[in-house]
Design a protein around this motif. Structure first.
Motif, PDB file in Angstrom:
ATOM      1  N   LEU A 140      28.175  25.863  58.150  1.00 53.96           N
ATOM      2  CA  LEU A 140      27.048  26.534  58.802  1.00 53.96           C
ATOM      3  C   LEU A 140      27.523  27.087  60.146  1.00 53.96           C
ATOM      4  CD1 LEU A 140      23.927  27.012  58.756  1.00 53.96           C
ATOM      5  CD2 LEU A 140      23.731  24.866  60.023  1.00 53.96           C
ATOM      6  N   LEU A 141      27.273  28.375  60.395  1.00 51.85           N
ATOM      7  CA  LEU A 141      27.776  29.001  61.625  1.00 51.85           C
ATOM      8  C   LEU A 141      27.416  28.194  62.881  1.00 51.85           C
ATOM      9  CD1 LEU A 141      27.227  32.839  61.124  1.00 51.85           C
ATOM     10  CD2 LEU A 141      29.377  31.706  61.699  1.00 51.85           C
ATOM     11  N   GLY A 142      26.168  27.747  62.962  1.00 59.76           N
ATOM     12  CA  GLY A 142      25.707  27.144  64.210  1.00 59.76           C
ATOM     13  C   GLY A 142      25.862  25.637  64.307  1.00 59.76           C
ATOM     14  N   GLY A 143      26.332  24.992  63.221  1.00 60.41           N
ATOM     15  CA  GLY A 143      26.416  23.540  63.238  1.00 60.41           C
ATOM     16  C   GLY A 143      25.047  22.889  63.403  1.00 60.41           C
ATOM     17  N   VAL A 144      25.036  21.539  63.402  1.00 59.44           N
ATOM     18  CA  VAL A 144      23.824  20.795  63.754  1.00 59.44           C
ATOM     19  C   VAL A 144      24.213  19.700  64.727  1.00 59.44           C
ATOM     20  CG1 VAL A 144      22.347  21.202  61.737  1.00 59.44           C
ATOM     21  CG2 VAL A 144      24.112  19.437  61.660  1.00 59.44           C
ATOM     22  N   ALA A 187      30.132  20.059  64.561  1.00 62.53           N
ATOM     23  CA  ALA A 187      30.545  21.234  65.334  1.00 62.53           C
ATOM     24  C   ALA A 187      30.207  22.525  64.607  1.00 62.53           C
ATOM     25  CB  ALA A 187      32.043  21.164  65.608  1.00 62.53           C
ATOM     26  N   PRO A 188      29.889  23.579  65.351  1.00 64.46           N
ATOM     27  CA  PRO A 188      29.648  24.893  64.748  1.00 64.46           C
ATOM     28  C   PRO A 188      30.959  25.501  64.264  1.00 64.46           C
ATOM     29  CG  PRO A 188      29.591  25.046  67.135  1.00 64.46           C
ATOM     30  CD  PRO A 188      29.752  23.596  66.802  1.00 64.46           C
ATOM     31  N   LEU A 243      23.503  32.813  67.044  1.00 68.30           N
ATOM     32  CA  LEU A 243      23.323  31.870  65.941  1.00 68.30           C
ATOM     33  C   LEU A 243      23.986  30.526  66.234  1.00 68.30           C
ATOM     34  CD1 LEU A 243      23.788  34.004  62.711  1.00 68.30           C
ATOM     35  CD2 LEU A 243      21.705  32.965  63.578  1.00 68.30           C
ATOM     36  N   GLY A 244      24.628  30.400  67.394  1.00 69.10           N
ATOM     37  CA  GLY A 244      25.173  29.104  67.774  1.00 69.10           C
ATOM     38  C   GLY A 244      26.629  28.888  67.423  1.00 69.10           C
ATOM     39  N   ALA A 245      27.319  29.923  66.932  1.00 67.34           N
ATOM     40  CA  ALA A 245      28.737  29.747  66.629  1.00 67.34           C
ATOM     41  C   ALA A 245      29.543  29.677  67.930  1.00 67.34           C
ATOM     42  CB  ALA A 245      29.242  30.907  65.779  1.00 67.34           C
TER      43      ALA A 245
END
Lengths: 250, 250, 250, 250, 250, 250
Positions: free
Chosen positions: C43-47, C51-52, C74-76
């Protein structure tokens, strides 16, 4: 080296060093604001219910803007002064209402000296000695143990009370104010500074390596602008002018 | 004093002191990262073309969160680790994608030790000695002259290599890593800290002034929770338990 | 059409298309990072606690900057490289410490290829074939199933491994890396792109409608700059030069 | 697994999966908005002079909030609806005026269906089949080729037109609207999802490993809450109730 | 005074006054949106569950940009229109996706008139009467009691329905729309405006004081550009041209 | 109506009205700061080179926080005071270093009265008359024509100089300070306020419609808490207590 110009007429090395200096300001200020046993014991950003430190920056050029951004990033209350309103606009655009912009007239400078916990001189007048904008009696009006950082010390400093110090022995107290007047503070973060220099100089060095110094200087006007003497001839018009004046004035 | 509780069960003084400590972390780190002649010579925030410093924070409680916010405000690249995912969520909510959150398992801790320019131990285990989470051989894997700050040093420290230092002589080097292990760093910003304390204690002090210590303690359970001995009787259950155990174990 | 210039010497259509392309990059990357069954499943943004994705963008022009902004939105974790420090400064001004800027020397390019989950080539060298900056053995050092997007594919691509694909069949795998090399990706969002074009061209089209093509071209130098042939005569100096060379070299 | 509870009564696995799902929404939407040859050809974030896409999110829980944040990070114009005003307040606190919050009454739902380029159903009613909030004739009022994503499809979906699809064949068109109704979309980013799960489950798994399943379940109420059957006995009160009802209703 | 130019060709006084005017717009709009008993009773920023007001700004110059920033700071939903895409880009750079940018073609202007709660005319065509961009029948399509503010009223106004009003009696209603057409609104914040003027003029005034008016005008081209008549001779080329035309046309 | 409680013990209508009131504060203040001919002529947000207005907010509850956010969104320099440090923390979390938080002791209140251009009383003490925190001689120390807004006027006001005014005639001057003491300012934005109320009450009204008032009140404790009298019997414990006291004290 700081006189080398880019194609757009700016001085890339001066810019990079000013960015670094500006970002170092809150590290220096935070250190001497809090340092045991001498400092004021104040935290730059404050906490809930306790106001942050007041930081005043004189000069909204590259180092002033970078300092404003870094101080503000730590939560300090920042005022920045300049006579160039377009530079102040630039500050507002970057930092919005985190930072108060003030016109750098005598009135505002004196007022802000009085409430500053940290006062940063970030004035730069290219190629000339910085005038002593601040008088001793004005510095004396600052709060006891507040911090005065003079980034213009290389060019003579902005205060009558400024005199150069060193990274090894960086501060002294005059009029109850902690003075930090290290001429070349970027030397303290030499690794970052060297990389920044290398990124700027790598192409020029390659040219010099290939062509030799002389041919490189002939080909590259930007490099030439950073050259004092070539084969005994001075290449900096301002310097030539300067010494001509001195000669004739004798 | 740190054991006094608020009506909501939190410890307001501990919270305030942790907020201050967290905000001091980048001042300390920035100072020793850049300091002449020993430090790495790295600028926390980097400049255009040069990467910022890597900061790793172990523990996303009050001091960790405040440190993350302040380091990030200076432009450092921050990783924060905790085993409590809700605390990491809180970090993401505050600081968005400025900061990378990582689960604090052994794997992530070791990995991040290796790339950290600054490693901040901000773990707090209430009322118990902090376990030595980090072994000497792990500290030894850190990069030369990187900074290790141990906020848990009051409770014993999180590393085998941690030992208390003082504001006057704050650092030592072990395994090539600069250790900063001052137990009570908020003393360095005593003016801000005192005001923060006063804001919390003013009502309690007024009560004590009016009623006397004993009546005040009787009336106010929160105050009582911060009292070790009253008329020779211990009031802290954990301490009673602790000494009972020691007695019986003899 | 992309050669038409505005009064300020920039190419407005190229700019608009680059803005669109840059914003599409995280949609493309996110799709192939996660796509069942082939992608990495990242996932690009991680949770919180994970890590993203690491995104590397080579080139900080219009498309690179827009991509950096969108990926970061997007959090990357974004790294952006360029040899022009002023462009990197522009990135820092926009996106602050969300994004790491790096000088695009060979060393940094190779390093970042190795840690990238997504590598976006956003280099544009006007009017010339993009040189193959990346060698096959360098692409081979990327992590398995990482994404390589080449926005320079119209001009030949920045990697030896790049070859044009289509929106209908957009990817292929070489050296374990997913390559996305669609030449005209803005066609995928044709409605937005058409409106952007119309906003730029509406005045020119009106002029052409009123005066006829020939008179319009005579009157309007900007339009003329986007005209290859008029009445059988080539109007693009670079092309004339190019073919002259080929002629004489025969 | 999604029924396992944390000490605070929340369901950590459901939360983590909802965070992931929410962040995937703009990747999915962006892909089908722009995809050649079927989609609308619209860019989520627009460009200068061309409006961004309109995104409507029904439900401001974990997945809705994460989707709002990610869509907004790409520059889309986001409206989010809920009947719980405190959840909408939470959205305003996070995302400020980037996002419009609307009370989820019939009137607002219908209105927003009509202007949406993307409509995301992010409603979750714990332990019960989601009611068909949207009727077929309402879906038919959406703009042609707009995207309808139904995150509630696991529980039956929020629209009469919803029916489960798969990651391999994720969409279908009904009433001119592209439906994306994949029940378990987090499977598409399996690596990130697995790590998120591992971070949550690692302690429970260790307990199970040490004590065996049965003892672990006895000791740990949270784990027990995620257990359907133990030695043939149902442990979920709602299920017992449900089947009792069905029995007695025969 | 507004014609005086700075060294960079911009008009610093016009810029400062436009910045002030732009920031005043939401105070004016908020006041008449909510005013008892006549206004619509709408809050600019909305609350959780109730949409904010829709604000449309025609013109993305200094006053339009400042108004967009201030309206957006209060939480209104802002659309800004211009025919200059670079100005719209500047808006996106400042305000990101808080604000929707639209190309100012007839279609978008009409559409946005219909949904606007507040419509701000911030068009400025230097030295010429603003054309009546809006017709009476278009204003009539606005929602009842919406606000129409015309910043171009000094130059004739952008609507057929615009006519100058005063700070003392600032509004009138035409076609059901509240018109606010005060020519010199910065006079309402005279203290701030005077200081802004003083900051710009201080150096010029000093020169005039030292040299006298005539010598100062001779020396300083910027000042001269703001001088209509000197010793009976007109100094503004446009005016000379204008009256020449009128003469010859008689 | 304001006494009706939600399931979580908060008062949803009071909260919504406080959010609206807080957001109205800068509209009111901006209007009277700048109004011709009486006001100070100050722009809330300042411009480049001219400092913004100083706004002091006493009380960091819902209305204070919303006011802080809105004032700060317009660029004013905001100080907010409260005795509850957790509320001040909440402010810092929302608004970061845009806003200075101060402990609301007598010292800070007096100091901030002196530098305020706008002073907003946003104190609310549930169910009791607000004590006159500010004395006439303190108000007299405010700067001439500064604005004093008293949101506590419904409960008696926070200043000796406060007396209720109306939307039609909202201000008066005492001690040189403009007082704005309209009890029910949300009535000025009645459309937004009504929708906010409707969103909260719609379910209760439906229940009342189905069951009748009496049955609805029996079933729903939240509704009952907002009922003064039912069949001649008082339902509010505080009121019963209050009148019992008055009886017995005769």
């Amino acid at each position: 080296m700081e006189l080398i110009e880019g194609d757009d007429g700016t001085r890339p090395i001066l810019t990079a060093m000013s960015e670094i200096a500006g970002q170092l300001a809150p590290i220096i200020a935070g250190n001497y604001l809090g340092r045991d046993p001498m400092g004021k014991g104040v935290l730059l950003g404050g906490v809930a219910g306790v106001a942050p430190a007041s930081v005043v920056i004189l000069g909204a050029g590259t180092s002033g803007l970078n300092a404003a951004c870094a101080f503000s990033g730590l939560g300090a209350q920042v005022h920045i002064l300049d006579r160039d309103l377009n530079k102040l606009r630039e500050v507002r655009r970057h930092l919005g209402n985190h930072v108060t912009t003030l016109f750098a007239d005598q009135n505002n400078i004196i007022k802000s000296l009085k409430f500053a916990d940290v006062f940063l001189g970030a004035v730069l007048i290219h190629g000339r000695r910085t005038p002593n904008i601040l008088k001793r009696e004005q510095i004396a009006q600052m709060k006891p143990l507040s911090i005065f950082i003079d980034f213009s010390i290389d060019e003579g400093g902005i205060s009558e009370t400024s005199r150069p110090t060193t990274l090894a022995d960086p501060i002294y107290i005059e009029e109850g104010v902690i003075h930090y007047c290290v001429p070349n503070i970027t030397a303290g973060v030499n690794r970052t500074a060297s990389r920044a220099l290398a990124n700027i100089l790598v192409d020029q060095l390659r040219t010099i390596g290939q062509l030799g110094v002389k041919a490189a200087l002939e080909q590259n006007a930007n490099l030439r602008r950073g050259t004092y003497l070539l084969d005994g001839v001075c290449l900096i018009p301002e310097l030539i002018e300067h010494f001509k004046d001195r000669k004739s004035s004798r």
